[in-house]
Design an enzyme around this catalytic site. Structure first.
Site, PDB file in Angstrom:
ATOM      1  N   CYS A   8      35.589  37.312  31.409  1.00  0.00           N
ATOM      2  CA  CYS A   8      34.214  37.603  31.820  1.00  0.00           C
ATOM      3  C   CYS A   8      33.570  38.474  30.750  1.00  0.00           C
ATOM      4  CB  CYS A   8      34.161  38.225  33.213  1.00  0.00           C
ATOM      5  SG  CYS A   8      34.941  39.839  33.350  1.00  0.00           S
ATOM      6  N   ASN A  11      35.334  42.512  31.536  1.00  0.00           N
ATOM      7  CA  ASN A  11      36.748  42.628  31.939  1.00  0.00           C
ATOM      8  C   ASN A  11      37.002  43.873  32.806  1.00  0.00           C
ATOM      9  OD1 ASN A  11      40.052  42.925  30.407  1.00  0.00           O
ATOM     10  ND2 ASN A  11      39.458  41.622  32.075  1.00  0.00           N
ATOM     11  N   CYS A  13      35.105  43.820  36.171  1.00  0.00           N
ATOM     12  CA  CYS A  13      34.751  43.387  37.537  1.00  0.00           C
ATOM     13  C   CYS A  13      35.388  42.042  37.898  1.00  0.00           C
ATOM     14  CB  CYS A  13      33.231  43.280  37.686  1.00  0.00           C
ATOM     15  SG  CYS A  13      32.369  44.867  37.545  1.00  0.00           S
ATOM     16  N   ARG A  14      34.887  40.949  37.337  1.00  0.00           N
ATOM     17  CA  ARG A  14      35.301  39.615  37.797  1.00  0.00           C
ATOM     18  C   ARG A  14      36.655  39.150  37.276  1.00  0.00           C
ATOM     19  NH1 ARG A  14      30.054  36.749  35.734  1.00  0.00           N
ATOM     20  NH2 ARG A  14      30.462  38.345  34.156  1.00  0.00           N
ATOM     21  N   SER A  15      36.871  39.201  35.953  1.00  0.00           N
ATOM     22  CA  SER A  15      38.133  38.625  35.450  1.00  0.00           C
ATOM     23  C   SER A  15      39.384  39.425  35.851  1.00  0.00           C
ATOM     24  CB  SER A  15      38.087  38.343  33.943  1.00  0.00           C
ATOM     25  OG  SER A  15      37.874  39.503  33.188  1.00  0.00           O
ATOM     26  N   ASP A 123      27.725  38.247  38.929  1.00  0.00           N
ATOM     27  CA  ASP A 123      28.349  39.459  38.397  1.00  0.00           C
ATOM     28  C   ASP A 123      28.080  40.650  39.315  1.00  0.00           C
ATOM     29  OD1 ASP A 123      29.311  41.557  36.931  1.00  0.00           O
ATOM     30  OD2 ASP A 123      28.569  40.790  35.020  1.00  0.00           O
TER      31      ASP A 123
HETATM   32  P1  4NP Z   1      32.218  41.774  34.406  1.00  0.00           P
HETATM   33  O1  4NP Z   1      30.937  42.695  34.727  1.00  0.00           O
HETATM   34  O2  4NP Z   1      31.820  40.907  33.236  1.00  0.00           O
HETATM   35  O3  4NP Z   1      32.424  40.976  35.655  1.00  0.00           O
HETATM   36  O4  4NP Z   1      33.370  42.719  34.097  1.00  0.00           O
HETATM   37  C1  4NP Z   1      30.354  43.604  33.821  1.00  0.00           C
HETATM   38  C2  4NP Z   1      31.015  44.762  33.497  1.00  0.00           C
HETATM   39  C3  4NP Z   1      30.423  45.682  32.633  1.00  0.00           C
HETATM   40  C4  4NP Z   1      29.186  45.413  32.095  1.00  0.00           C
HETATM   41  C5  4NP Z   1      28.534  44.222  32.400  1.00  0.00           C
HETATM   42  C6  4NP Z   1      29.132  43.319  33.254  1.00  0.00           C
HETATM   43  N1  4NP Z   1      28.564  46.356  31.238  1.00  0.00           N
HETATM   44  O5  4NP Z   1      27.383  46.178  30.887  1.00  0.00           O
HETATM   45  O6  4NP Z   1      29.231  47.353  30.843  1.00  0.00           O
END
Ligand code: 4NP
Length: 157
Positions: A8, A11, A13-15, A123
């Protein structure tokens, strides 16, 4: 070994949620000695970080182990290392194509393209809805395990 990588943007939240959920399914199906599971980001923002508190708390709520979940970034060589490289949304897929230099390779695909939903995993970093993410990822992971079992003629021995 069959090596699976979930990807994702961050790394956190989702993955990592997909990694923990899929590892739990693999263990429950006694396929731990045949399938390895990992996750990574397309960005470098959260290398070395633990998952988001929302991801940790929903996994704990469902008694899924969160052990060993640490932020990392996908690299070019991962294309050779992994048999399935699974993005959470379409922008992850575009970025994985760029990083690996392997556009449109069938081992790279979007998780929910394995389900009738055919859509991005929203997300929760932005939506705040970790339950929706959990439900969709869990559905996608069940389809993924079925696909791998069929493609590799796995049984539970
Ligand atoms: P992920 O979500 O891709 O599901 O881990 C996010 C985590 C952090 C950020 C954006 C999306 N960020 O902007 O730091």
């Amino acid at each position: 070994m069959i090596n699976v990588l979930f990807v994702c943007l961050g790394n956190i939240c989702r993955s990592p949620m997909a990694e923990a959920l899929f590892r739990d399914m693999v263990e429950k199906e006694n396929l731990k000695n045949k399938i390895t599971v990992a996750s990574a980001a397309t960005s470098s923002w959260h290398i070395g970080d633990p998952p988001h508190s929302g991801t940790l708390s929903i996994l704990k709520q469902y008694s899924i182990s969160t052990e060993g979940l640490i932020g990392s970034q996908i690299k070019k060589d991962d294309f050779e290392k992994y048999d399935y490289i699974i993005g959470m949304d379409q922008s992850n897929i575009t970025n994985i194509y760029k990083i690996t230099g392997q556009p449109n390779h069938p081992k790279i695909f979007r998780l929910l393209d394995l389900t009738e939903d055919n859509k991005d995993v929203p997300d929760p970093y932005y939506t705040g809805d970790f339950q929706e993410t959990y439900d969709l990822i869990s559905k996608g992971c069940r389809s993924l395990l079925k696909k791998i079992v069929i493609e590799h003629h796995l049984n539970n021995n």
